[in-house]
Scaffold this motif. Structure first.
Motif, PDB file in Angstrom:
ATOM      1  N   TRP A   1      11.166   2.502   8.397  1.00 57.41           N
ATOM      2  CA  TRP A   1      11.868   3.716   7.961  1.00 57.41           C
ATOM      3  C   TRP A   1      12.752   3.428   6.745  1.00 57.41           C
ATOM      4  O   TRP A   1      12.882   4.261   5.850  1.00 57.41           O
ATOM      5  N   LEU A   2      13.346   2.225   6.705  1.00 54.31           N
ATOM      6  CA  LEU A   2      14.200   1.875   5.572  1.00 54.31           C
ATOM      7  C   LEU A   2      13.365   1.633   4.316  1.00 54.31           C
ATOM      8  O   LEU A   2      13.771   2.005   3.209  1.00 54.31           O
ATOM      9  N   VAL A   3      12.192   1.029   4.494  1.00 50.02           N
ATOM     10  CA  VAL A   3      11.278   0.840   3.361  1.00 50.02           C
ATOM     11  C   VAL A   3      10.908   2.194   2.764  1.00 50.02           C
ATOM     12  O   VAL A   3      10.954   2.386   1.538  1.00 50.02           O
ATOM     13  N   VAL A   4      10.556   3.150   3.624  1.00 48.45           N
ATOM     14  CA  VAL A   4      10.198   4.486   3.150  1.00 48.45           C
ATOM     15  C   VAL A   4      11.405   5.162   2.498  1.00 48.45           C
ATOM     16  O   VAL A   4      11.259   5.873   1.488  1.00 48.45           O
ATOM     17  N   SER A   5      12.597   4.954   3.051  1.00 53.02           N
ATOM     18  CA  SER A   5      13.801   5.530   2.447  1.00 53.02           C
ATOM     19  C   SER A   5      13.957   5.067   1.006  1.00 53.02           C
ATOM     20  O   SER A   5      14.236   5.880   0.102  1.00 53.02           O
TER      21      SER A   5
ATOM     22  N   GLN B   1       0.835  -1.210   0.000  1.00 53.14           N
ATOM     23  CA  GLN B   1       0.000   0.000   0.000  1.00 53.14           C
ATOM     24  C   GLN B   1       0.865   1.252   0.000  1.00 53.14           C
ATOM     25  O   GLN B   1       0.569   2.216  -0.714  1.00 53.14           O
ATOM     26  N   ALA B   2       1.930   1.231   0.802  1.00 55.51           N
ATOM     27  CA  ALA B   2       2.848   2.376   0.803  1.00 55.51           C
ATOM     28  C   ALA B   2       3.496   2.544  -0.561  1.00 55.51           C
ATOM     29  O   ALA B   2       3.615   3.669  -1.080  1.00 55.51           O
TER      30      ALA B   2
ATOM     31  N   VAL C   1       2.308   8.217   5.536  1.00 53.67           N
ATOM     32  CA  VAL C   1       2.743   6.871   5.140  1.00 53.67           C
ATOM     33  C   VAL C   1       3.621   6.226   6.205  1.00 53.67           C
ATOM     34  O   VAL C   1       3.309   5.131   6.701  1.00 53.67           O
ATOM     35  N   GLN C   2       4.749   6.850   6.551  1.00 54.10           N
ATOM     36  CA  GLN C   2       5.691   6.183   7.443  1.00 54.10           C
ATOM     37  C   GLN C   2       5.097   5.925   8.827  1.00 54.10           C
ATOM     38  O   GLN C   2       5.358   4.877   9.424  1.00 54.10           O
ATOM     39  N   SER C   3       4.290   6.861   9.307  1.00 58.03           N
ATOM     40  CA  SER C   3       3.731   6.687  10.649  1.00 58.03           C
ATOM     41  C   SER C   3       2.685   5.586  10.708  1.00 58.03           C
ATOM     42  O   SER C   3       2.303   5.157  11.800  1.00 58.03           O
ATOM     43  N   ARG C   4       2.238   5.099   9.557  1.00 57.26           N
ATOM     44  CA  ARG C   4       1.215   4.059   9.530  1.00 57.26           C
ATOM     45  C   ARG C   4       1.729   2.747   8.935  1.00 57.26           C
ATOM     46  O   ARG C   4       0.965   1.802   8.778  1.00 57.26           O
ATOM     47  N   LEU C   5       3.002   2.717   8.601  1.00 56.81           N
ATOM     48  CA  LEU C   5       3.578   1.515   8.013  1.00 56.81           C
ATOM     49  C   LEU C   5       3.859   0.498   9.118  1.00 56.81           C
ATOM     50  O   LEU C   5       4.655   0.754  10.021  1.00 56.81           O
TER      51      LEU C   5
END
Length: 240
Positions: free
Chosen positions: A176-180, A12-13, A166-170
């Motif tokens: 954090w690495l996924v979002v990076s 989803q992210a 996104v990151q706060s709900r992942l």
């Protein structure tokens, strides 16, 4: 009032980042050539005008998702997107983040330049192909009055969506690495050199948000990374 915070999976992210990336590519493919075809338009304004179309939907989407979760007032939406005042701990993280990002970028730039002098890499290109960062002269510096609101939309739009929503709900380990990595992929249209030199920001900022859970910290770090460098280029302060 019944508020329930959404949980996001990696897929989803990734879909949210992919939608934003496709929108960016569309603007660069369709809007940028149209702007460049206008003879009376200063090249610096091309990215400014694209930014006014690119970043507001990011803000709108993050706010809309917060509203869907039950955050109806302005204050509730700020809380839902992790916008809050800075604590002393937050200020320490922000300061460490700014110095780490700028220092890391400087090290990468120096390393690339040295390797280029040895003909091991091509000369580093710090200016994205789609953004004119030539020094502004004379009255053209008034164009910064157009850049300033776009810059605010850029930083706030990305951080509200990437971090605040996104990151706060992942709900995965090492989120954090996924979002990076997803954030890095969002910058693919700007070219490999920009992506490489942006690595410190792409890695450090999500890590710090993971520790502080405060989007205000992320906005500050991101702004202190992008803003001074752009102004230095606009005023011809960067080495040629």
């Amino acid at each position: 009032m019944n508020r329930r915070r959404t949980s996001l999976t990696i897929s989803q992210a990734a879909a949210i980042f992919a939608a934003a990336l496709l929108y960016l590519v569309l603007l660069l493919w369709w809007m940028l050539p149209m702007l460049r075809a206008q003879p009376g338009l200063h090249p610096a304004t091309h990215w400014y005008l694209i930014g006014f179309v690119l970043f507001p939907p990011m803000i709108a989407y993050a706010v809309w998702q917060a509203h869907r979760e039950g955050a109806n007032s302005f204050a509730e939406r700020l809380t839902s997107l992790n916008i809050r005042p800075m604590s002393q701990r937050d200020w320490r993280y922000a300061a460490a983040g700014v110095f780490s990002v700028l220092g890391g970028t400087g090290v990468l730039l120096a390393a690339w330049s040295n390797l280029a002098r040895l003909d091991l890499l091509p000369p580093v290109e710090t200016e994205p192909w789609c953004i004119d960062m030539s020094p502004l002269e004379g009255r053209d510096r008034l164009l910064l009055l157009l850049w300033a609101p776009m810059f605010v939309l850029n930083i706030v739009g990305e951080e509200l969506l990437w971090r605040g929503y996104v990151q706060s709900r992942l709900t995965v380990r090492w989120g954090w690495l996924v979002v990076s990595l997803l954030w890095l992929a969002f910058h693919i249209p700007f070219g490999i050199p920009v992506m490489v030199l942006s690595l410190p920001l792409m890695l450090i900022l999500p890590f710090i948000f993971d520790r502080t859970k405060n989007t205000t910290v992320a906005i500050l770090i991101h702004g202190m990374y992008n803003g001074p460098a752009f102004l230095a280029a606009a005023f011809g302060l960067l080495p040629g």
